[in-house]
Design an enzyme around this catalytic site. Structure first.
Site, PDB file in Angstrom:
ATOM      1  N   GLY A   3       7.155   4.794  -1.743  1.00  0.00           N
ATOM      2  CA  GLY A   3       6.815   3.549  -1.050  1.00  0.00           C
ATOM      3  C   GLY A   3       5.394   3.105  -1.329  1.00  0.00           C
ATOM      4  O   GLY A   3       5.146   1.962  -1.715  1.00  0.00           O
ATOM      5  N   TYR A   4       4.445   4.012  -1.151  1.00  0.00           N
ATOM      6  CA  TYR A   4       3.033   3.676  -1.338  1.00  0.00           C
ATOM      7  C   TYR A   4       2.737   3.301  -2.785  1.00  0.00           C
ATOM      8  O   TYR A   4       2.110   2.279  -3.068  1.00  0.00           O
ATOM      9  CB  TYR A   4       2.174   4.867  -0.912  1.00  0.00           C
ATOM     10  CG  TYR A   4       0.699   4.572  -0.917  1.00  0.00           C
ATOM     11  CD1 TYR A   4       0.118   3.836   0.118  1.00  0.00           C
ATOM     12  CD2 TYR A   4      -0.132   5.027  -1.937  1.00  0.00           C
ATOM     13  CE1 TYR A   4      -1.239   3.558   0.129  1.00  0.00           C
ATOM     14  CE2 TYR A   4      -1.482   4.763  -1.937  1.00  0.00           C
ATOM     15  CZ  TYR A   4      -2.038   4.022  -0.897  1.00  0.00           C
ATOM     16  OH  TYR A   4      -3.387   3.739  -0.913  1.00  0.00           O
ATOM     17  N   THR A   5       3.210   4.118  -3.714  1.00  0.00           N
ATOM     18  CA  THR A   5       2.954   3.863  -5.128  1.00  0.00           C
ATOM     19  C   THR A   5       3.527   2.518  -5.557  1.00  0.00           C
ATOM     20  O   THR A   5       2.854   1.738  -6.237  1.00  0.00           O
ATOM     21  CB  THR A   5       3.556   4.990  -5.986  1.00  0.00           C
ATOM     22  OG1 THR A   5       2.881   6.215  -5.692  1.00  0.00           O
ATOM     23  CG2 THR A   5       3.414   4.689  -7.462  1.00  0.00           C
ATOM     24  N   SER A  40       4.282  -0.098  -3.652  1.00  0.00           N
ATOM     25  CA  SER A  40       3.612  -1.209  -2.968  1.00  0.00           C
ATOM     26  C   SER A  40       2.278  -1.538  -3.613  1.00  0.00           C
ATOM     27  O   SER A  40       1.920  -2.711  -3.779  1.00  0.00           O
ATOM     28  CB  SER A  40       3.421  -0.891  -1.483  1.00  0.00           C
ATOM     29  OG  SER A  40       2.462   0.138  -1.278  1.00  0.00           O
TER      30      SER A  40
END
Length: 253
Positions: A159-161, A163
């Site tokens: 998710g973080y990567t 986004s």
């Protein structure tokens, strides 16, 4: 080094302003003469941040805003313009990490969507409505906090990567739309910075990310704030669509 009055008569919105990088950038802008509106979702921490910056009390203001909700973003930005007459600077430091150390097979779709909603959709909302009020005046500095994860990729953080990679693409595309104006839109991609945000990151993931940094240490909020404030100053006039690195040597492009 603090530059006296570099931001005199400038009005800035800093999201994620209640702590970490956002608070550090806010303090630096205020110390250099700017008026800063700290935006965050945590009202209690916002008030604590305002109290911490009490020496700049006449130039520090706070607003509770969920950047993932476009109506809230539009309202907040319009409120700033109504109150101060203009918006010169937007720094988006708000974001969430989401699950870490989680293989894609175990990564819940709902968690993935939540991270994108805050980190990517929130960035879209902020850029859209900041540009809308900056364009008539013909001046603006917009800075999105991306991450080295968006360039290099971190396993276990789908998710973080994703986004942050999206934020980089957003910045590069929209910056070209306004390249012939005095509105610059850039991104800053830190490696691991010593902030409260890392409390949500697993120890194993932190060790992995730190091991990738040739300098062998975490970055500091002060180091990020120093670079961020140059990017949003008048001096940085020939940079737009750029992803600036602050990664202790990790960045490879």
């Amino acid at each position: 080094m603090i530059f006296n009055n570099r931001f005199k008569n400038r009005v800035a919105i800093v999201t994620g302003g209640a702590s970490g990088i956002g608070l550090g950038v806010s303090e630096r802008i205020a110390s250099e003469g700017g008026t800063v509106v700290l935006v965050d979702l945590d009202e209690e921490k916002l008030q604590e941040a305002k109290n911490k910056l009490s020496e700049f009390h006449d130039r520090i203001h706070i607003q509770k805003v969920d950047i993932a909700v476009e109506k809230e973003v539009a309202s907040a930005i319009n409120k700033v313009v109504d109150q101060f007459g203009n918006l010169d600077i937007l720094v988006n430091s708000a974001g969430i990490v989401g699950p870490t150390g989680v293989n894609i097979l175990d990564f819940e779709a709902e968690a993935f969507q939540k991270v994108l909603s805050v980190n990517l959709v929130g960035s879209f909302n902020l850029i859209k409505h900041a540009v809308k009020v900056m364009q008539p005046r013909g001046y603006g500095r917009i800075l999105m906090l991306a991450s080295i994860a968006g360039k290099d990729g971190n396993p276990g953080m789908a998710g973080y990567t994703t986004s942050k990679a999206g934020v980089i693409g957003l910045v590069k595309g929209i910056a070209k739309e306004y390249a012939q104006t005095e509105i610059t839109i850039n991104a800053l991609a830190p490696a691991v910075i010593a902030t409260p945000m890392n409390l949500d990151t697993s120890e194993q993931m932190l060790e992995y990310m730190t091991s990738k940094i040739p300098m062998g240490r975490l970055g500091t909020v002060e180091e990020v704030a120093a670079l961020a404030c140059w990017i949003v100053s008048e001096e940085s006039s020939f940079n737009t669509g750029v992803v600036f690195d602050i990664s202790g040597g990790r960045a490879t492009y």
